[in-house]
Each structure stands twice: as C-alpha cells, then as structure tokens.
Design an enzyme around this catalytic site. Structure first.
Site, PDB file in Angstrom:
ATOM      1  N   SER A 125       0.833  -1.207   0.000  1.00 20.34           N
ATOM      2  CA  SER A 125       0.000   0.000   0.000  1.00 20.34           C
ATOM      3  C   SER A 125       0.860   1.245   0.000  1.00 20.34           C
ATOM      4  O   SER A 125       1.966   1.248   0.537  1.00 20.34           O
ATOM      5  CB  SER A 125      -0.874  -0.015   1.269  1.00 20.34           C
ATOM      6  N   TYR A 149      -1.279  -0.645  11.316  1.00 24.16           N
ATOM      7  CA  TYR A 149      -1.628  -1.261  10.020  1.00 24.16           C
ATOM      8  C   TYR A 149      -0.509  -0.964   9.007  1.00 24.16           C
ATOM      9  O   TYR A 149       0.004  -1.865   8.355  1.00 24.16           O
ATOM     10  CB  TYR A 149      -2.966  -0.731   9.492  1.00 24.16           C
ATOM     11  N   LYS A 153       2.441  -3.490   6.915  1.00 25.60           N
ATOM     12  CA  LYS A 153       2.795  -3.517   5.481  1.00 25.60           C
ATOM     13  C   LYS A 153       4.307  -3.324   5.326  1.00 25.60           C
ATOM     14  O   LYS A 153       4.959  -4.036   4.550  1.00 25.60           O
ATOM     15  CB  LYS A 153       2.047  -2.418   4.707  1.00 25.60           C
TER      16      LYS A 153
END
Ligand code: WQD
Length: 337
Positions: A125, A149, A153
C-alpha cells in the site's frame, strides 16, 4: 495452464483480481476466512467469468489448513491479499493486527517453501510512503508508517524481501496500491464494507443511499487547491489488470521488485463528492469537520516504473469510478428487493 492461489480472494480487490485471472486463462484457488467478505462472491465471480474458482474457507493462522491447500493443488504462484486493513482499528488493536497480518504471512511463506512454490505478488500500500516523502511517491523512497496497520505492510515487505534474498529461485513482487475505488461494470462485485466505512468512497456511497446523513470532510485547510485532502484514486478493475501484468512479470524473474499501482493524478475530497453527485444524480450533503489525525495532505503515484516494467497505465477516470460504484450499489438494492 498455471494455478494461482489468491489469499483474501473474496474481498474487494481480491475478487476483482480473481475475475481477471480467470479471464486471462489461469486456474484460481481462493483461500479466505470470510472475516470481511461473503461466500457468495465466489458464485458472483463464476457468473461474471463462466468459471468457478476453488474455494477454501481457511484462516492463514491455520498453517496446516494452508499446507492442505498446497497438497490439494499444484500452486504455481500466490497473490496475497488476506489481512486486516482498517487504520483506526489497528491503533486500537495493535496486537491483533501484528499477530494476524504477520503470522498469516509467515504461515503462507512456510507452506509455499515446503511446497516449492517460488512466486508471490504481495498486496502492499502507498501507506508505506509515510508522511515524510515528497509527492509523487516513487518506489525508491524510504518507507515508514504512522499506524500499526501501515507498519504491518512495512514489515511484510521486509520479510518478503529478506526471504527472497536468501532463496535464489524466489520471485517477490511488492505492489503498492494508492486508493482503489469503483466496482466491476456488471454490478455483481464491489466494495461493500460492513458498518460505518472508514474510507471516503464507501462513506459517500452510504450518504447517496441515505444510510448516512452527510459526508464529514476531514479538513479544508490543507495546502491543496481546494483545501481538502488529495489522493490518487484508481479504478479497482485497472488495479486488477495491473495484477495480471504483474504476475506475468513475476514469473519471468527472481528476486524482489516494487511497483506502484496508481493513476499518477490526484483528486480532492470535494472533487470526488462532486463526481459522485453527478453519478447518482443528487447533490450530496457534507460538512467540514476537523482533520483526521494521521492524514497527509496529498498523495499520488509516480507511475513511470509500472509503465516501463509492466506496460501498465490506468485508464478509468474519476467519473468512471463513481459511475461503477453507484451501479454496484443500485444492483445490490435491486437484489435486496
Ligand atoms: C481519502 C481522503 C481523508 C473519509 C486509506 C489507508 C490506506 C489504504 C487506502 C489500505 C483523505 C478524506 C475520508 C471521510 C474524508 N488502505 N476523508 N471523510 O486515508 O487515503 O488511505 O485507505 O491499504 O492504507 O490509509 O483513504 O478513503 O480513508 O481517505 O474527508 O469520511 O478522504 O481525509 O483525504 P486514505 P480514505
């Protein structure tokens, strides 16, 4: 005919990628725990493509369950979407996010290694560009994050790169998505989050259906043309096409590579609201509220590498994205009647 395991394949992006993989002639196996999607998406994928993917309701935290899939099928490559992805929730539940996203990926990689499966495309992302890089973001920039979060990643990219460095036959492709929106033109699959959406497009959609009273515009005092946040919205079907090109590229190489999937253009919150109003034929009410903590003013992709390496260019406009989102919602309402 190659077989591809798609983890999270009944999810929003995963389901659109499964459609294009099947249309490109791949066999598709889906592993999904259905925590944020529905089983009937498999049937919808079949209705769109005329082909039914194999489906396992499996959690990546169940290593033996993952091993069973690799025993049942000769998996040539994996596209890994499965994971928790709500920024705000990750701040409240960091242990759940690190445990689920990292352990799940480690289990997947263990099962792949034991089965001798050397190719993985990872759903990363633009969030890994953090808040200190200049736009447009390019793949050479340092990564960081502003929430658990985002750090899952960053960590998954590190884990995959390190394993590829130690395993000469492995091919790892890290795809950094910008803001995927829209829906398949059939109206059969799209973004349908449970509860109050965190992201702008599904929130706008729920205001358009009357499920929510108004849109909260998180700040209009950013240093952007109209003061509201600017993002690189990419049609989920363009994103899915990018995955088919990425998979073909990943099969032809070894080592790790990183590629942005975006349009290279930014659109503001107010521009998206206006585009959606055009698509649904009604003015959508909104109110300006304080900024959301952690948001950056603007974010869009440097798309040179995707063009050069994959031959990928996103085609759909913001109007196309809003039209297809609204069509999906109308289709959902017709089905519910
Ligand atoms: C877009 C713009 C908000 C909601 C997030 C994740 C990222 C990725 C994509 C997974 C911003 C504004 C939003 C609202 C608003 N997800 N906004 N009112 O924050 O760019 O990215 O989703 O990988 O990791 O961080 O997307 O849709 O939440 O926000 O004004 O109700 O809309 O401030 O400018 P974001 P978003």
């Amino acid at each position: 005919m190659k077989t591809i395991l798609v983890t999270g394949g009944t999810g929003y992006i995963g389901s659109h990628v499964c459609v294009q993989l099947l249309e490109a002639g791949y066999q598709v196996v889906i592993a999904d725990n259905l925590i944020n999607s529905k089983r009937d998406v498999v049937d919808r994928i079949a209705r769109i493509t005329g082909k039914t993917p194999a489906f396992y309701q499996t959690d990546l935290l169940d290593l033996d369950g993952m091993r069973a899939i690799f025993r049942a099928h000769h998996i040539d490559g994996v596209i890994h979407f499965a994971g928790l992805k709500a920024v705000g929730e990750s701040v409240a539940q960091p242990l759940r996010y690190y445990s689920n996203n990292l352990t799940g990926t480690l289990n997947l990689l263990t099962a792949m290694q034991e089965a001798g499966c050397p190719v993985i495309v990872f759903s990363s992302s633009a969030t890994v560009y953090g808040e200190n890089n200049p736009v447009p973001f390019d793949e050479s920039m340092p990564t960081s994050a502003t929430n658990p979060y985002g750090y899952t990643k960053v960590a998954q990219e590190r884990i995959l790169s390190d394993i590829a460095a130690a395993q000469p036959d492995m091919s790892v492709l890290l795809l950094r998505y910008f803001n995927p929106v829209g829906a398949h033109p059939s109206g059969l699959i799209g973004e349908n989050p449970n509860g109050i959406p965190n992201n702008l497009m599904p929130f706008v959609a729920k205001v358009a259906t009357g499920e929510l009273p108004r849109i909260n515009v998180f700040g209009d005092d950013y240093d952007t043309p109209d003061g509201t946040g600017v993002r690189d919205y990419i049609h989920v079907c363009d994103l899915a096409h990018g995955h088919v090109l990425a998979l073909e590229y990943a099969f032809g190489r070894t080592g790790t590579d990183i590629i942005n999937l975006g349009t290279g253009h930014g659109s503001s919150v107010l521009e998206l609201i206006h585009a959606f109003s055009e698509a649904c034929g009604q003015e959508l009410p909104y109110v300006i509220t304080p900024r959301r903590p952690g948001d950056i003013a603007e974010c869009w992709a440097d798309t040179k590498k995707a063009k050069e390496v994959l031959g990928f260019t996103a085609k759909a406009t913001l109007a196309d994205m809003c039209r297809d989102s609204w069509n999906f919602i109308c289709h959902q309402r017709e089905e519910a009647e």
